[in-house]
Design a protein around this motif. Sequence first.
Motif, PDB file in Angstrom:
ATOM      1  N   GLY A  99       8.848  -9.101  11.179  1.00  0.00           N
ATOM      2  CA  GLY A  99       7.416  -9.397  11.595  1.00  0.00           C
ATOM      3  C   GLY A  99       6.565  -8.284  11.491  1.00  0.00           C
ATOM      4  N   ILE A 100       5.400  -8.422  10.865  1.00  0.00           N
ATOM      5  CA  ILE A 100       4.475  -7.227  10.747  1.00  0.00           C
ATOM      6  C   ILE A 100       3.429  -7.285  11.797  1.00  0.00           C
ATOM      7  N   GLU A 101       3.174  -6.419  12.639  1.00  0.00           N
ATOM      8  CA  GLU A 101       2.098  -6.411  13.707  1.00  0.00           C
ATOM      9  C   GLU A 101       0.970  -5.662  13.123  1.00  0.00           C
ATOM     10  N   ALA A 102      -0.212  -5.890  13.563  1.00  0.00           N
ATOM     11  CA  ALA A 102      -1.474  -5.452  13.196  1.00  0.00           C
ATOM     12  C   ALA A 102      -1.513  -4.261  14.208  1.00  0.00           C
ATOM     13  N   VAL A 103      -2.246  -3.026  13.595  1.00  0.00           N
ATOM     14  CA  VAL A 103      -2.695  -1.923  14.248  1.00  0.00           C
ATOM     15  C   VAL A 103      -3.973  -1.405  13.970  1.00  0.00           C
ATOM     16  N   ASN A 104      -4.867  -1.505  14.855  1.00  0.00           N
ATOM     17  CA  ASN A 104      -6.264  -1.426  14.566  1.00  0.00           C
ATOM     18  C   ASN A 104      -6.446  -0.025  13.672  1.00  0.00           C
ATOM     19  N   MET A 105      -5.894   1.021  13.971  1.00  0.00           N
ATOM     20  CA  MET A 105      -6.103   2.207  13.330  1.00  0.00           C
ATOM     21  C   MET A 105      -5.255   2.534  11.837  1.00  0.00           C
ATOM     22  N   THR A 106      -5.089   1.335  11.163  1.00  0.00           N
ATOM     23  CA  THR A 106      -4.264   1.291   9.912  1.00  0.00           C
ATOM     24  C   THR A 106      -5.246   0.294   9.149  1.00  0.00           C
ATOM     25  N   ALA A 107      -4.767   0.162   7.830  1.00  0.00           N
ATOM     26  CA  ALA A 107      -5.235  -0.799   6.906  1.00  0.00           C
ATOM     27  C   ALA A 107      -4.621  -2.272   7.438  1.00  0.00           C
ATOM     28  N   MET A 108      -3.717  -2.398   8.066  1.00  0.00           N
ATOM     29  CA  MET A 108      -3.303  -3.724   8.582  1.00  0.00           C
ATOM     30  C   MET A 108      -3.731  -4.042   9.813  1.00  0.00           C
ATOM     31  N   ASN A 109      -5.076  -4.160   9.763  1.00  0.00           N
ATOM     32  CA  ASN A 109      -5.834  -4.541  11.062  1.00  0.00           C
ATOM     33  C   ASN A 109      -6.512  -5.936  11.018  1.00  0.00           C
ATOM     34  N   ASN A 110      -6.351  -6.893  10.256  1.00  0.00           N
ATOM     35  CA  ASN A 110      -7.049  -7.989  10.268  1.00  0.00           C
ATOM     36  C   ASN A 110      -5.984  -9.153   9.531  1.00  0.00           C
ATOM     37  N   PRO A 111      -6.473 -10.314   9.746  1.00  0.00           N
ATOM     38  CA  PRO A 111      -5.708 -11.322   9.172  1.00  0.00           C
ATOM     39  C   PRO A 111      -5.742 -11.213   7.644  1.00  0.00           C
TER      40      PRO A 111
END
Length: 169
Positions: A99-111
């Motif tokens: 499961g990948i969780e979002a982190v706002n300070m990275t590019a993985m920060n939105n759906p």
Amino acid sequence: ELKDALKTYDVEFFDLHTVTFNIHPDEAQRRKNHKYVAEQCEAAERIGCTMVTTHTGTCATESAIAPHRDNWTRETWKKSVSAIREILRDSAGMKVPLGIEAVNMTAMNNPRAHRRLIDEIGDPRVKVCLDPVNMIHMGNYYRTTELIEECFDLLSDHIVAAHAKDSFT
């Protein structure tokens, strides 16, 4: 012994959360971190845990979720995809989802980033640990209902777990 205790006390481990540097700038450290996540996948399999959560990572060296000017580059995105693929390869044959969780300070920060990662990797084990609060920034702070709706529109079939919390003003 642990599995017996879990059964005896009617307890289930749902998620092993691995906060680690999956795209650490130092290659030797990055490989060590990938091995750690793969080992957590193995541990989850052994105890019947539903999923292992991780993050794509950051280019920073001080924290696995810290901001860095290169976090949003095309090269970093490629490293993130490669890192998740490597972890999946190292844990091949296991059924536990990653499961990948979002982190706002990275590019993985939105759906949309989650959807893109799922599509680019193309492995059914890639799932989402949905944490909408980790996607909030001033551009969507007052539109969180829209954000959550977008998460479910794009990711509903891939969401395995969700973190529920609030933010404050």
